[in-house]
Scaffold this active site. Structure first.
Site, PDB file in Angstrom:
ATOM      1  N   SER A   1     -10.010   0.249   6.739  1.00  0.00           N
ATOM      2  CA  SER A   1      -9.916   0.419   6.073  1.00  0.00           C
ATOM      3  C   SER A   1      -8.581  -0.902   5.625  1.00  0.00           C
ATOM      4  O   SER A   1      -7.793  -0.758   4.254  1.00  0.00           O
ATOM      5  CB  SER A   1      -8.792   1.666   5.628  1.00  0.00           C
ATOM      6  OG  SER A   1      -9.331   2.547   5.463  1.00  0.00           O
TER       7      SER A   1
ATOM      8  N   SER B   1      -9.541   1.801   2.292  1.00  0.00           N
ATOM      9  CA  SER B   1      -8.789   3.147   1.610  1.00  0.00           C
ATOM     10  C   SER B   1      -7.753   2.080   1.131  1.00  0.00           C
ATOM     11  O   SER B   1      -7.636   2.442   0.165  1.00  0.00           O
ATOM     12  CB  SER B   1      -8.372   4.064   2.567  1.00  0.00           C
ATOM     13  OG  SER B   1      -7.141   2.683   3.473  1.00  0.00           O
TER      14      SER B   1
ATOM     15  N   LYS C   1       0.543  -0.835  -0.261  1.00  0.00           N
ATOM     16  CA  LYS C   1      -0.125   0.173  -0.246  1.00  0.00           C
ATOM     17  C   LYS C   1       0.750   1.409   0.259  1.00  0.00           C
ATOM     18  O   LYS C   1       1.969   1.279   0.721  1.00  0.00           O
ATOM     19  CB  LYS C   1      -0.597   0.309   1.310  1.00  0.00           C
ATOM     20  CG  LYS C   1      -2.173   1.343   1.079  1.00  0.00           C
ATOM     21  CD  LYS C   1      -2.763   0.665   2.853  1.00  0.00           C
ATOM     22  CE  LYS C   1      -4.228   1.797   2.511  1.00  0.00           C
ATOM     23  NZ  LYS C   1      -4.541   1.777   3.548  1.00  0.00           N
TER      24      LYS C   1
END
Lengths: 95, 483, 496
Positions: C185, C161, C78
């Site tokens: 997330s 997210s 990420k």
């Protein structure tokens, strides 16, 4: 609790985010909606409740007083938008 | 109570000081970068200090210890539970956009400092609190016409903010407060107290009021970096505020700056807007919890502090309040004195240290730490006086020679043949010669002009190059003249 | 399409061990998959050269017999994890071109164990969002499209997210991915894309080098296609870090060993308060199905109460913005990132931050600034932290009656890009089931458990006691087996 334009302008300046006047009304509405949503918390009885300071139940750990960092100017200024002779450079500040 | 006389009557001055004292530590409060003064720009900056994305603070053990030591030295409450908060504001030398500080729950609470005033009296000033916080970086505004340069070497260095109660009433008291605080910090080794290098800075809060009346609006003059400037800034502010008030104006609560060139305070433009620091507990840190046993262990290692030492010097060495006060002003002087006084006449030792040594160091512009004459050697000199090897007057000459050469008193006395003459035969001989050379004066003396005694003494001392033991000369001359 | 990209992480590691294929081959297959999946916009930065170098080095280690537990496994990282020498953006314009000179602790641990990085996965800007539409680098498109023909052209969100991570793992571009979870997330995008997402206990993984959103909530965790894979990855990611004062010093167990399949006698808490209005009936049904599966496996469902559940979202939407308003102050155009000039320092700040932050980030900073400001702190921030204490107490009490809690992960299946964008509060409701555990710092695991009538994946969430990830993994394994969720998304990298 609802926010007005002037408050939006004030907090925008506190947060150092330019908000054009044309956007202030819309933003005031959005932020007011969020505040209305969080206002539910008023229903909760928190008399005598300690505020959460950390979800982790352990003692703060301390580091030893040892120099093990720094000494690398390039490392800290290499990403700077403007730098001169190892200094960061910003628009002139008048004290 | 000393009031200031204005055009419309008397005014009382109210002064409080916030001192930022840089903690003596190798590394910064929350990072492993070095703290030494005067390095190349940004060369002592960790990614934590420069607030790079994802960087986290980890607290330095020694900084906590120093704060606790200082709190104990100020006879203050040590809070076993304290919290680090973020103080949010934007400034070029504050990389994270917040300073990690302590707001509602500081590590040290109420304490006190006893001021030693020039007239020998004392006055107690309350300490409101002491907390730990990060120093900011340095902005240089004079390097470029339209730019400010930022150096973060100082950013993140541990500071103790020590806040006094508004207990002071004159600039002299403020100066005495700073001197005493600095002495205590130096005794404790928690701050070097070096105001020129900025490791101790004062924010000066001043207001004036009619005696006994309600508190006036105060101004805060930031970052004053010498005791003299603090006094001058207070004097300037007092005069300015009284003038404003007597002119029918009002004092604006504001932050001011001490202009070291013009010797005035002026309003700080960058601080004009009202601040809203949005303090909240730093979620990157847990509350700081101390163990009472750990605090007690630190207390056990505390050195004897100036007030206790002064009391002991008066008691143990029978020194005057004044002499004791002068000697304990810093640890090095006190230690020096005690080394000299050990096994010797303490008053004589005090006299030599205060009058001769401090006088000489003052002339030479030197610190006691760099004294050319060690305590051991000064002691040796005093020993020579006491055992009558040299006279007190000769000793002063020897001392001057010691300052220049660094040699011991004994060596110098030997080398230069300054040993006091105690041989009565030699002195008698000198007396006889002087009396023989001055028959007229002898006649006058015998006719009643007794003050000529001093003349004879002077002549005899001259003849013996000052080495004759004065007491012996006195005794033998008296005997001879009476004969 | 390559067979190698269809493997689970565990199977790929076994294959490498056996010498069925090399890390270089495994990595090339995944590089091809990442390239083929570009229409999903799952990556902000591809790091193929680095991946190839890491794979070569990995093969060498395997020959020498010094291979680590993840050696040769291609992963997506990420883009909230700072990676040394590789641009790290947090999905924001303000960090465009930022190249960290340091490696986050979690990625450093993954690389220490031999992992290969394929690239930096797209995400909601500064991890603020539940749909991955707030990224400056464009939305991530879910590999799932839904069943109806009309839906087939609809572009769905992967959740957020950690949307890029979820899409990459679901579309078989990576064997696993790192995610971060502040209010859901990891878990919510895992549920939306039919994969496994594990948010560990707060303090389990170091936050050092992860770009902060809300410091008291952020936690890194694995996103994988199986529970076993999550267990394998977590073992490498977790552990005490002296550079993070909030990381906890306790041993890291062999999480995969917890997959015994035996949950007999385990008490599974079913919180009444999670039956909220507006929950999709299909999700309620799936939840019941989950309860039945666990009962059938010998566990004992227990009704529990978490009375302050409804206050979790409002609490979260005070605490998280407050922390973010302060955490994001460092993006000021001085030391790194983008600068927009201004005549004064204040103007430079204001221009930089107005242009550098997207609408959602600006909104949260403003709300956070407001709730901390003079006169409002007590009413909002302090109140929220007190309610947070209540929420944590609810869980503590519940865990006196049960060993693990079962809930749905999200109140709905994935929605289309462009939906729910008008009203931030509606968007926030996505996190209604995930936020309470975040506020209490508890571990949460989302396991894919079924398909909706529109052929979209749905997840169930397990919440555990602090540092009891092993129970989550054990129960998660049972749930996974019972659900038998093997449906692949319509978009598989290299197949379309």
């Amino acid at each position: 609790m609802s926010l007005d334009k002037a408050t939006v302008a004030k907090i925008a300046h506190l947060a150092r985010i330019k908000v054009p006047e044309a956007d202030q009304d819309h933003l005031a509405q959005e932020l007011s909606a969020i505040l209305a949503f969080v206002a539910q918390l008023d229903e909760v009885d928190t008399e005598g409740v300690a505020p959460m300071t950390s979800v982790v139940e352990h003692a703060l750990r301390w580091r030893d007083d040892v120099i093990d960092d720094g000494g690398n100017v390039e490392r800290v200024v290499s990403n700077a938008p403007e730098q001169v002779a190892g200094f960061y450079v910003v628009p002139k500040v008048v004290e | 109570m000393s009031y200031v006389q204005g055009a419309t009557g008397e005014w009382e001055v109210v002064i409080g000081l916030e001192v930022h004292a840089q903690v003596v530590s190798q590394a910064k409060l929350f990072s492993g970068a070095a703290t030494v003064f005067g390095s190349e720009p940004n060369s002592q900056v960790s990614l934590v200090d420069a607030a790079f994305p994802g960087m986290l603070p980890v607290i330095n053990r020694v900084c906590i210890e120093q704060a606790v030591r200082t709190g104990l030295g100020l006879k203050a409450q040590i809070n076993l539970f304290s919290v680090f908060d973020r103080k949010n504001y934007f400034y070029a030398d504050l990389p994270a956009g917040y300073q990690i500080s302590q707001f509602t729950q500081p590590i040290v609470g109420h304490g006190e400092i006893i001021l030693d005033l020039p007239d020998g009296s004392t006055r107690t000033v309350g300490i409101t609190r002491l907390h730990l916080e990060q120093d900011a970086g340095k902005s240089l505004h004079d390097q470029h016409p339209s730019k400010t340069y930022v150096d973060l070497n100082r950013a993140g260095v541990a500071l103790m903010e020590i806040v006094s109660e508004p207990d002071m009433r004159t600039a002299e008291e403020a100066a005495a407060y700073l001197r005493k605080l600095r002495a205590i910090l130096r005794y404790l080794g928690s701050c070097d107290g070096n105001m020129e290098e900025g490791s101790m800075r004062a924010d000066v809060n001043v207001s004036v009021r009619r005696p006994g009346g309600p508190l006036g609006t105060r101004t805060e003059t930031k970052n004053v970096n010498s005791i003299r400037y603090v006094q001058q800034a207070i004097e300037f502010e007092v005069e300015r505020q009284i003038e404003v008030l007597e002119g029918g104006g009002t004092i604006k609560q504001e932050t001011r700056l001490w202009d070291t060139v013009k010797h005035v305070t002026r309003s700080m433009r960058s601080k004009e807007e009202a601040h809203d620091y949005r303090y909240f507990p730093d979620p990157d840190l847990l509350p700081l919890q101390l163990d009472q046993g750990w605090v007690d262990a630190i207390a056990a290692t505390l050195p004897e502090l100036p007030d206790d030492k002064k009391a002991r010097f008066q008691e143990q060495y029978k020194l005057s309040l004044y002499d004791a006060g002068v000697l304990v002003a810093d640890q090095a002087s006190a230690d020096y004195y005690e080394a000299v006084a050990r096994g010797r006449d303490p008053k004589l030792a005090a006299n030599w240290v205060i009058v001769e040594l401090f006088g000489a160091l003052n002339r030479l512009g030197k610190d006691i730490a760099d004294s050319p004459v060690s305590a051991d050697k000064l002691g040796g000199l005093i020993d020579l006086i006491v055992d009558n090897t040299i006279s007190g007057r000769i000793a002063k000459d020897v001392f001057l020679a010691m300052l220049e050469t660094g040699k011991s008193a004994a060596d110098l006395v030997e080398e230069r043949g300054l040993r006091q003459v105690t041989d009565t035969g030699a002195i008698d001989q000198a007396i006889d010669q002087v009396l023989a050379a001055n028959p007229d004066k002898l006649a006058e003396y015998k006719a009643g002009k007794e003050k000529l005694f001093g003349f004879f003494i002077g002549q005899i001392m001259k003849m013996t190059q000052g080495k004759a033991n004065p007491a012996l000369v006195n005794e033998l001359l008296t005997r001879k003249l009476q004969a | 399409m390559s067979e190698l990209t269809q493997l689970t992480l565990a199977a790929a590691l076994k294959g490498l061990d056996r010498g069925d294929f090399t890390a270089a081959e495994l990595t090339e297959s995944h590089i091809a998959a990442v390239a083929a999946a570009r229409p999903l916009n799952a990556f902000i930065t591809e790091t193929f050269d680095r991946a190839r170098q890491q794979a070569t080095a990995s093969d060498a280690r395997r020959v020498q017999g010094t291979a680590g537990p993840l050696d040769g496994a291609p992963l997506a990282i990420k883009d909230l994890f700072c990676t040394e020498g590789v641009q790290t953006t947090a999905g924001s314009a303000i960090l465009k071109g930022f190249v960290p000179t340091y490696e986050s602790t979690v990625t450093a641990r993954l690389f220490r164990d031999g992992a290969v990085m394929l690239g930096k996965a797209n995400l909601d800007e500064f991890a603020m969002g539940s749909s991955n539409i707030t990224s400056h680098y464009g939305p991530v498109i879910s590999p799932w499209t839904g069943k109806a023909p009309a839906d087939a052209v609809r572009k769905l969100v992967p959740g957020g997210s950690s949307g890029g991570s979820a899409a990459a793992v679901a579309a078989r571009c990576a064997l696993g991915a790192t995610g971060t979870d502040t209010g859901g997330s990891i878990r919510q995008p895992a549920a939306f894309t039919g994969i496994v997402g594990l948010k560990p206990t707060y303090g389990r993984c170091s936050r050092w080098g992860i770009i902060a959103f809300a410091s008291s909530l952020d936690q890194a965790g694995p996103m994988t296609r199986t529970v076993e894979d999550a267990a394998i990855m977590l073992r490498s990611m977790a552990g005490y870090d002296p550079k993070d004062s909030t990381s906890v010093d306790r041993p890291v167990p062999d999480y995969a060993a917890a997959l015994t399949g035996d949950i007999r006698g385990l008490r599974v808490g079913i919180p009444a308060e999670y039956r909220v209005d507006g929950t999709d009936p299909e999700i309620a049904a799936l939840w019941q199905q989950g309860i039945d599966w666990l009962r059938a496996a010998g566990a004992e469902p227990v009704d529990i109460h978490l009375p302050h559940t409804k206050y979790a979202l409002p609490t979260y939407y005070i605490v998280a913005p407050a922390e973010c308003s302060s955490n994001l102050s460092r993006y000021d155009g001085v030391r790194f990132g983008v600068r927009v000039p201004g005549d004064s320092l204040a103007e430079m700040y204001e221009n930089t931050r107005a242009a550098g932050f997207g609408a959602e980030v600006r909104r949260r900073i403003l709300i956070g600034t407001y709730v901390l400001s003079a006169g409002y702190y007590d009413a909002y921030y302090l109140k929220a932290q007190k309610v947070r204490t209540r929420i944590a107490e609810d869980f503590r009490r519940a865990f006196e009656q049960c060993d693990v809690i079962l809930t749905p992960t999200a109140p709905s299946a994935a929605f289309a890009i462009g939906e729910r964008m008008d009203d931030p509060v509606t968007m926030y409701l996505n996190d209604v089931f995930t936020v309470p555990a975040s506020l209490a710092g508890l571990p949460g695991l989302s396991v894919p458990a079924g398909l909706s009538s529109k052929a979209l994946p749905l997840g169930l969430q397990l919440i555990g006691r602090p540092f009891d990830e092993e129970t989550l993994i054990r129960v998660g394994g049972v749930l996974e087996t019972a659900a038998g969720f093997h449906t692949r998304p319509p978009f598989i990298a290299g197949e379309v």
